[in-house]
Scaffold this motif. Structure first.
Motif, PDB file in Angstrom:
ATOM      1  N   ALA A  21       2.517  43.560 -10.932  1.00  0.00           N
ATOM      2  CA  ALA A  21       1.517  44.047  -9.971  1.00  0.00           C
ATOM      3  C   ALA A  21       0.330  44.686 -10.680  1.00  0.00           C
ATOM      4  O   ALA A  21      -0.709  44.923 -10.056  1.00  0.00           O
ATOM      5  CB  ALA A  21       2.154  45.038  -9.007  1.00  0.00           C
ATOM      6  N   SER A  26       2.561  48.715  -5.097  1.00  0.00           N
ATOM      7  CA  SER A  26       3.603  47.864  -4.522  1.00  0.00           C
ATOM      8  C   SER A  26       4.384  48.677  -3.511  1.00  0.00           C
ATOM      9  O   SER A  26       4.601  49.871  -3.693  1.00  0.00           O
ATOM     10  CB  SER A  26       4.552  47.364  -5.610  1.00  0.00           C
ATOM     11  N   HIS A  27       4.835  47.992  -2.458  1.00  0.00           N
ATOM     12  CA  HIS A  27       5.633  48.651  -1.430  1.00  0.00           C
ATOM     13  C   HIS A  27       7.109  48.292  -1.601  1.00  0.00           C
ATOM     14  O   HIS A  27       7.443  47.266  -2.195  1.00  0.00           O
ATOM     15  CB  HIS A  27       5.150  48.234  -0.045  1.00  0.00           C
ATOM     16  N   TYR A  29       9.486  47.186   0.452  1.00  0.00           N
ATOM     17  CA  TYR A  29       9.963  45.907   0.980  1.00  0.00           C
ATOM     18  C   TYR A  29       9.613  44.768   0.029  1.00  0.00           C
ATOM     19  O   TYR A  29      10.435  43.893  -0.262  1.00  0.00           O
ATOM     20  CB  TYR A  29       9.360  45.649   2.363  1.00  0.00           C
ATOM     21  N   GLU A  30       8.388  44.803  -0.479  1.00  0.00           N
ATOM     22  CA  GLU A  30       7.931  43.777  -1.419  1.00  0.00           C
ATOM     23  C   GLU A  30       8.778  43.807  -2.696  1.00  0.00           C
ATOM     24  O   GLU A  30       9.180  42.769  -3.217  1.00  0.00           O
ATOM     25  CB  GLU A  30       6.459  44.052  -1.736  1.00  0.00           C
ATOM     26  N   LEU A  31       9.073  45.013  -3.192  1.00  0.00           N
ATOM     27  CA  LEU A  31       9.883  45.128  -4.411  1.00  0.00           C
ATOM     28  C   LEU A  31      11.308  44.640  -4.178  1.00  0.00           C
ATOM     29  O   LEU A  31      11.902  44.010  -5.050  1.00  0.00           O
ATOM     30  CB  LEU A  31       9.880  46.570  -4.917  1.00  0.00           C
ATOM     31  N   ARG A  33      12.205  42.299  -2.146  1.00  0.00           N
ATOM     32  CA  ARG A  33      12.126  40.841  -2.104  1.00  0.00           C
ATOM     33  C   ARG A  33      11.922  40.262  -3.499  1.00  0.00           C
ATOM     34  O   ARG A  33      12.621  39.335  -3.903  1.00  0.00           O
ATOM     35  CB  ARG A  33      10.977  40.429  -1.185  1.00  0.00           C
ATOM     36  N   LEU A  34      10.984  40.796  -4.265  1.00  0.00           N
ATOM     37  CA  LEU A  34      10.680  40.259  -5.593  1.00  0.00           C
ATOM     38  C   LEU A  34      11.822  40.466  -6.586  1.00  0.00           C
ATOM     39  O   LEU A  34      12.123  39.580  -7.381  1.00  0.00           O
ATOM     40  CB  LEU A  34       9.411  40.905  -6.156  1.00  0.00           C
ATOM     41  N   ARG A  70       3.223  53.876   4.730  1.00  0.00           N
ATOM     42  CA  ARG A  70       4.134  53.216   3.781  1.00  0.00           C
ATOM     43  C   ARG A  70       4.049  53.910   2.432  1.00  0.00           C
ATOM     44  O   ARG A  70       2.972  54.316   1.997  1.00  0.00           O
ATOM     45  CB  ARG A  70       3.755  51.749   3.624  1.00  0.00           C
TER      46      ARG A  70
END
Length: 103
Positions: A21, A26-27, A29-31, A33-34, A70
């Motif tokens: 990133a 970074s949020h 939820y994104e982390l 998922r990744l 967030r």
């Protein structure tokens, strides 16, 4: 003297996702998922990395009304070095679509 423990592969993968990133935020939820980790693993890890000075975090207000704030995270200078010194297993990184960490 604090005990130095080896980082788990989950921690290494989350650090690699944050390194990808760059200077951006970074949020969670994104982390999740990744990095392919569940929230019960991710948030204690993020709290620990922030307490150790490897992450900075802030609450961000949503662009759209009616949504909650967030929590966003990004690496500090020591976090970038920690991520570079501890890349995830190459198979895990490839499976998650994370870039190779330059050495």
């Amino acid at each position: 003297m604090p005990r130095a423990r080896a980082l788990s592969n989950h921690a290494r993968t989350v650090l690699a996702a944050l390194l990808d990133a760059g200077a951006g935020w970074s949020h969670g939820y994104e982390l999740c998922r990744l990095a392919g980790v569940k929230s019960g693993t991710l948030y204690p890890l993020l709290i620990r990395l922030e307490a150790q000075g490897h992450l900075e975090a802030e609450w961000q207000q949503p662009a759209e009304g009616g949504r909650p704030p967030r929590h966003a995270y990004r690496l500090t200078k020591t976090g970038v070095q920690l991520a570079r010194d501890n890349p995830p297993d190459s198979k895990v990184a490839a499976r998650r679509g994370l870039r190779e960490v330059p050495t």
